[in-house]
Design a protein around this motif. Structure first.
Motif, PDB file in Angstrom:
ATOM      1  N   PHE A   1       7.912  10.497   1.603  1.00 56.54           N
ATOM      2  CA  PHE A   1       6.507  10.834   1.818  1.00 56.54           C
ATOM      3  C   PHE A   1       5.611   9.916   0.981  1.00 56.54           C
ATOM      4  CE2 PHE A   1       8.540  14.733   3.230  1.00 56.54           C
ATOM      5  CZ  PHE A   1       7.770  15.093   4.331  1.00 56.54           C
ATOM      6  N   PHE A   2       4.374   9.767   1.429  1.00 54.99           N
ATOM      7  CA  PHE A   2       3.424   8.867   0.781  1.00 54.99           C
ATOM      8  C   PHE A   2       2.313   9.647   0.087  1.00 54.99           C
ATOM      9  CE2 PHE A   2       5.695   6.042   3.413  1.00 54.99           C
ATOM     10  CZ  PHE A   2       5.431   4.731   3.018  1.00 54.99           C
ATOM     11  N   LYS A   3       1.862   9.077  -1.038  1.00 55.94           N
ATOM     12  CA  LYS A   3       0.715   9.609  -1.773  1.00 55.94           C
ATOM     13  C   LYS A   3      -0.292   8.491  -1.997  1.00 55.94           C
ATOM     14  CE  LYS A   3       2.928  13.286  -4.516  1.00 55.94           C
ATOM     15  NZ  LYS A   3       3.206  13.731  -5.909  1.00 55.94           N
ATOM     16  N   ASN A   4      -1.576   8.863  -2.048  1.00 57.49           N
ATOM     17  CA  ASN A   4      -2.595   7.879  -2.381  1.00 57.49           C
ATOM     18  C   ASN A   4      -2.795   7.809  -3.893  1.00 57.49           C
ATOM     19  OD1 ASN A   4      -4.172  10.121  -3.056  1.00 57.49           O
ATOM     20  ND2 ASN A   4      -5.426   9.996  -1.194  1.00 57.49           N
ATOM     21  N   CYS A   5      -3.760   7.024  -4.337  1.00 57.38           N
ATOM     22  CA  CYS A   5      -3.960   6.811  -5.772  1.00 57.38           C
ATOM     23  C   CYS A   5      -4.419   8.077  -6.495  1.00 57.38           C
ATOM     24  CB  CYS A   5      -4.947   5.678  -6.007  1.00 57.38           C
ATOM     25  SG  CYS A   5      -6.588   5.971  -5.295  1.00 57.38           S
ATOM     26  N   LYS A   6      -4.912   9.061  -5.737  1.00 53.52           N
ATOM     27  CA  LYS A   6      -5.323  10.331  -6.339  1.00 53.52           C
ATOM     28  C   LYS A   6      -4.168  11.327  -6.435  1.00 53.52           C
ATOM     29  CE  LYS A   6     -10.051   9.920  -4.553  1.00 53.52           C
ATOM     30  NZ  LYS A   6     -11.090  10.535  -3.673  1.00 53.52           N
ATOM     31  N   GLY A   7      -3.003  10.931  -5.909  1.00 54.92           N
ATOM     32  CA  GLY A   7      -1.856  11.826  -5.932  1.00 54.92           C
ATOM     33  C   GLY A   7      -1.794  12.784  -4.771  1.00 54.92           C
ATOM     34  N   ASN A   8      -2.650  12.591  -3.764  1.00 55.67           N
ATOM     35  CA  ASN A   8      -2.647  13.454  -2.584  1.00 55.67           C
ATOM     36  C   ASN A   8      -1.690  12.907  -1.527  1.00 55.67           C
ATOM     37  OD1 ASN A   8      -4.671  15.125  -3.667  1.00 55.67           O
ATOM     38  ND2 ASN A   8      -6.278  13.775  -2.898  1.00 55.67           N
ATOM     39  N   TYR A   9      -0.987  13.800  -0.858  1.00 57.40           N
ATOM     40  CA  TYR A   9      -0.094  13.382   0.217  1.00 57.40           C
ATOM     41  C   TYR A   9      -0.904  12.885   1.412  1.00 57.40           C
ATOM     42  CZ  TYR A   9       3.614  15.747  -2.366  1.00 57.40           C
ATOM     43  OH  TYR A   9       4.507  16.130  -3.330  1.00 57.40           O
ATOM     44  N   ILE A  10      -0.415  11.826   2.032  1.00 54.77           N
ATOM     45  CA  ILE A  10      -1.086  11.222   3.184  1.00 54.77           C
ATOM     46  C   ILE A  10      -0.058  10.844   4.243  1.00 54.77           C
ATOM     47  CG2 ILE A  10      -2.990  10.283   1.798  1.00 54.77           C
ATOM     48  CD1 ILE A  10      -1.541   7.523   2.047  1.00 54.77           C
TER      49      ILE A  10
ATOM     50  N   ARG B   1      11.554  -0.158  -0.187  1.00 52.78           N
ATOM     51  CA  ARG B   1      11.259   0.748   0.921  1.00 52.78           C
ATOM     52  C   ARG B   1      10.034   1.599   0.561  1.00 52.78           C
ATOM     53  NH1 ARG B   1      16.224   3.964   1.775  1.00 52.78           N
ATOM     54  NH2 ARG B   1      16.935   2.039   2.774  1.00 52.78           N
ATOM     55  N   GLY B   2       9.069   1.643   1.462  1.00 51.18           N
ATOM     56  CA  GLY B   2       7.857   2.405   1.226  1.00 51.18           C
ATOM     57  C   GLY B   2       6.756   1.627   0.535  1.00 51.18           C
ATOM     58  N   GLU B   3       7.037   0.383   0.162  1.00 51.42           N
ATOM     59  CA  GLU B   3       6.010  -0.442  -0.477  1.00 51.42           C
ATOM     60  C   GLU B   3       4.934  -0.806   0.547  1.00 51.42           C
ATOM     61  OE1 GLU B   3       5.840  -4.538  -3.204  1.00 51.42           O
ATOM     62  OE2 GLU B   3       7.768  -3.680  -2.596  1.00 51.42           O
ATOM     63  N   VAL B   4       3.683  -0.806   0.117  1.00 54.67           N
ATOM     64  CA  VAL B   4       2.571  -1.227   0.971  1.00 54.67           C
ATOM     65  C   VAL B   4       2.081  -2.571   0.450  1.00 54.67           C
ATOM     66  CG1 VAL B   4       0.283  -0.662   1.865  1.00 54.67           C
ATOM     67  CG2 VAL B   4       1.936   1.173   1.428  1.00 54.67           C
ATOM     68  N   ILE B   5       2.193  -3.601   1.282  1.00 57.77           N
ATOM     69  CA  ILE B   5       1.820  -4.956   0.864  1.00 57.77           C
ATOM     70  C   ILE B   5       0.710  -5.496   1.757  1.00 57.77           C
ATOM     71  CG2 ILE B   5       4.122  -5.433  -0.076  1.00 57.77           C
ATOM     72  CD1 ILE B   5       4.697  -7.102   2.438  1.00 57.77           C
ATOM     73  N   LYS B   6      -0.022  -6.470   1.217  1.00 55.57           N
ATOM     74  CA  LYS B   6      -1.052  -7.165   1.984  1.00 55.57           C
ATOM     75  C   LYS B   6      -0.410  -8.386   2.644  1.00 55.57           C
ATOM     76  CE  LYS B   6      -4.621  -5.926  -1.385  1.00 55.57           C
ATOM     77  NZ  LYS B   6      -5.625  -6.454  -2.356  1.00 55.57           N
ATOM     78  N   VAL B   7      -0.653  -8.562   3.939  1.00 60.42           N
ATOM     79  CA  VAL B   7      -0.025  -9.680   4.640  1.00 60.42           C
ATOM     80  C   VAL B   7      -1.051 -10.512   5.404  1.00 60.42           C
ATOM     81  CG1 VAL B   7       2.217  -8.552   4.878  1.00 60.42           C
ATOM     82  CG2 VAL B   7       0.510  -8.267   6.688  1.00 60.42           C
ATOM     83  N   LYS B   8      -0.699 -11.804   5.555  1.00 67.40           N
ATOM     84  CA  LYS B   8      -1.418 -12.732   6.420  1.00 67.40           C
ATOM     85  C   LYS B   8      -0.674 -12.790   7.750  1.00 67.40           C
ATOM     86  CE  LYS B   8      -2.619 -16.749   4.768  1.00 67.40           C
ATOM     87  NZ  LYS B   8      -2.548 -18.076   4.081  1.00 67.40           N
ATOM     88  N   ILE B   9      -1.393 -12.657   8.844  1.00 66.29           N
ATOM     89  CA  ILE B   9      -0.783 -12.716  10.168  1.00 66.29           C
ATOM     90  C   ILE B   9      -0.613 -14.175  10.579  1.00 66.29           C
ATOM     91  CG2 ILE B   9      -0.973 -12.019  12.579  1.00 66.29           C
ATOM     92  CD1 ILE B   9      -0.672  -9.699  10.521  1.00 66.29           C
ATOM     93  N   LEU B  10       0.581 -14.498  11.112  1.00 67.47           N
ATOM     94  CA  LEU B  10       0.876 -15.882  11.484  1.00 67.47           C
ATOM     95  C   LEU B  10       1.135 -16.056  12.980  1.00 67.47           C
ATOM     96  CD1 LEU B  10       3.274 -16.702   8.517  1.00 67.47           C
ATOM     97  CD2 LEU B  10       0.822 -17.177   8.679  1.00 67.47           C
TER      98      LEU B  10
ATOM     99  N   ASP C   1      -8.064  -6.258   3.564  1.00 67.31           N
ATOM    100  CA  ASP C   1      -9.315  -6.964   3.259  1.00 67.31           C
ATOM    101  C   ASP C   1      -9.734  -7.664   4.551  1.00 67.31           C
ATOM    102  OD1 ASP C   1     -11.349  -8.723   2.455  1.00 67.31           O
ATOM    103  OD2 ASP C   1     -10.512  -8.906   0.432  1.00 67.31           O
ATOM    104  N   GLU C   2     -10.596  -7.003   5.319  1.00 68.52           N
ATOM    105  CA  GLU C   2     -10.948  -7.531   6.638  1.00 68.52           C
ATOM    106  C   GLU C   2     -11.648  -8.870   6.534  1.00 68.52           C
ATOM    107  OE1 GLU C   2     -12.953  -6.012  10.844  1.00 68.52           O
ATOM    108  OE2 GLU C   2     -13.040  -4.740   9.059  1.00 68.52           O
TER     109      GLU C   2
ATOM    110  N   MET D   1      -6.356  -0.270  -2.605  1.00 68.57           N
ATOM    111  CA  MET D   1      -5.866   1.043  -3.023  1.00 68.57           C
ATOM    112  C   MET D   1      -4.351   1.003  -3.186  1.00 68.57           C
ATOM    113  SD  MET D   1      -6.319   4.771  -1.171  1.00 68.57           S
ATOM    114  CE  MET D   1      -8.083   4.825  -1.447  1.00 68.57           C
ATOM    115  N   SER D   2      -3.847   1.677  -4.190  1.00 72.74           N
ATOM    116  CA  SER D   2      -2.409   1.711  -4.430  1.00 72.74           C
ATOM    117  C   SER D   2      -1.810   2.995  -3.844  1.00 72.74           C
ATOM    118  CB  SER D   2      -2.112   1.635  -5.926  1.00 72.74           C
ATOM    119  OG  SER D   2      -2.700   2.721  -6.614  1.00 72.74           O
ATOM    120  N   TYR D   3      -0.553   2.900  -3.495  1.00 74.30           N
ATOM    121  CA  TYR D   3       0.159   4.031  -2.906  1.00 74.30           C
ATOM    122  C   TYR D   3       1.511   4.180  -3.591  1.00 74.30           C
ATOM    123  CZ  TYR D   3      -3.302   3.137   0.714  1.00 74.30           C
ATOM    124  OH  TYR D   3      -4.477   2.925   1.382  1.00 74.30           O
ATOM    125  N   ARG D   4       2.036   5.380  -3.571  1.00 70.86           N
ATOM    126  CA  ARG D   4       3.387   5.589  -4.071  1.00 70.86           C
ATOM    127  C   ARG D   4       4.116   6.544  -3.151  1.00 70.86           C
ATOM    128  NH1 ARG D   4       3.361  10.138  -7.835  1.00 70.86           N
ATOM    129  NH2 ARG D   4       1.240  10.946  -8.159  1.00 70.86           N
TER     130      ARG D   4
END
Length: 289
Positions: A19-28, A133-142, A39-40, A1-4
């Motif tokens: 503030f954060f919004k989801n892909c539908k434009g709703n505040y979260i 700032r505010g970017e949501v990224i996928k990370v690998k834990i080390l 991705d579990e 899912m993308s966020y802005r």
């Protein structure tokens, strides 16, 4: 899912909020509504970038504000900036937090002997990209480092952006030691002395400042996720944490989209940034004890 994100008020001001919004434009709430796992099955986690690499403004998820926007930390009524302590310029990684985690101050960590710092668990992204700032990224834990910050347990998770071109070469903490010589030692040094220019003593560490591996780090993350679940689903809140959210169905703090929008609209609109003091770019020099 993308966020802005949506900025409110002026940057470099006490009122600034992101503030954060989801892909539908709703505040979260980035703290409560962005899932811990990106991705579990692949072992990937979401990381919220609070502070881009090389910057100085001490930005953080506002855990006490409704919807938990990113804001700049404040000390004695003044905006906080981390000092440049030679040879480090600002933060030396993209710095942020894992959503849906909470370091419970009432829980005495069996590894450190101290309670948590009342925040989401911190992450240092060692990838090559300088994030926004505010970017949501996928990370690998080390791996992880156990900082003791003024008598509180403050785990620092070491991770790498999963989209980094070299991410496939990093699977555990020893890969960082092998492929980025002195990077882990520099990270310890940064956390040890970053408060010294403010008149504070050096920070301390559990495990004699030795890093723990990926499996250990993931167990710590899972524990803080369990503490978050207990926090957001009960009827009373510890540590002044604001649990307002828009998606956690079992939470008594869930709110409707129009309620979330009214929270955002109650803050000042975006404006031109305020100037930053020249002192922020000052260099400090420190000889270890």
């Amino acid at each position: 899912m993308s966020y802005r994100v949506e900025q409110r008020a002026k940057a470099n001001s006490l009122e600034f909020r992101l503030f954060f919004k989801n892909c539908k434009g709703n505040y979260i709430s980035p703290f409560h509504d962005i899932p811990l796992y990106a991705d579990e099955a692949k072992g990937l986690f979401n990381m919220i970038v609070e502070v881009p690499r090389w910057t100085n403004a001490k930005m953080e998820i506002a855990t006490k504000d409704p919807l938990n926007p990113i804001k700049q930390d404040v000390k004695k009524g003044k905006l906080r900036y981390v000092a440049n302590v030679f040879p480090h310029k600002g933060y030396i990684w993209n710095y942020g937090a894992l959503p849906q985690t909470w370091e419970n101050p009432s829980h005495i960590d069996e590894n450190t002997g101290f309670g948590g710092d009342n925040d989401p668990i911190d992450v240092c992204d060692i990838g090559s990209k300088v994030c926004e700032r505010g970017e949501v990224i996928k990370v690998k834990i080390l791996g992880t480092l156990a900082l003791i910050d003024e008598g509180e347990t403050d785990w620092k998770i070491i991770a790498i952006n999963a989209d980094d071109p070299d991410a496939c070469h990093y699977n555990d903490i020893e890969d960082v030691r092998r492929l980025k010589p002195n990077y882990l030692e520099s990270t310890v040094d940064w956390f040890r002395i970053y408060k010294v220019p403010d008149g504070k003593p050096e920070n301390q560490f559990a495990f004699n400042a030795e890093y723990k591996n990926k499996d250990f780090a993931i167990n710590i993350i899972k524990s803080t996720h369990d503490h978050w679940k207990a926090l957001v689903t009960k009827n009373s809140v510890e540590g002044e944490i604001n649990c307002t959210n828009t998606t956690v169905q079992e939470s008594p703090f869930i709110c409707k989209p129009e309620e979330a929008e009214s929270i955002v609209k109650a803050t000042p609109p975006c404006g031109p940034p305020n100037p930053i003091s020249e002192d922020v770019d000052k260099w400090h020099y420190y000889e270890k004890n």
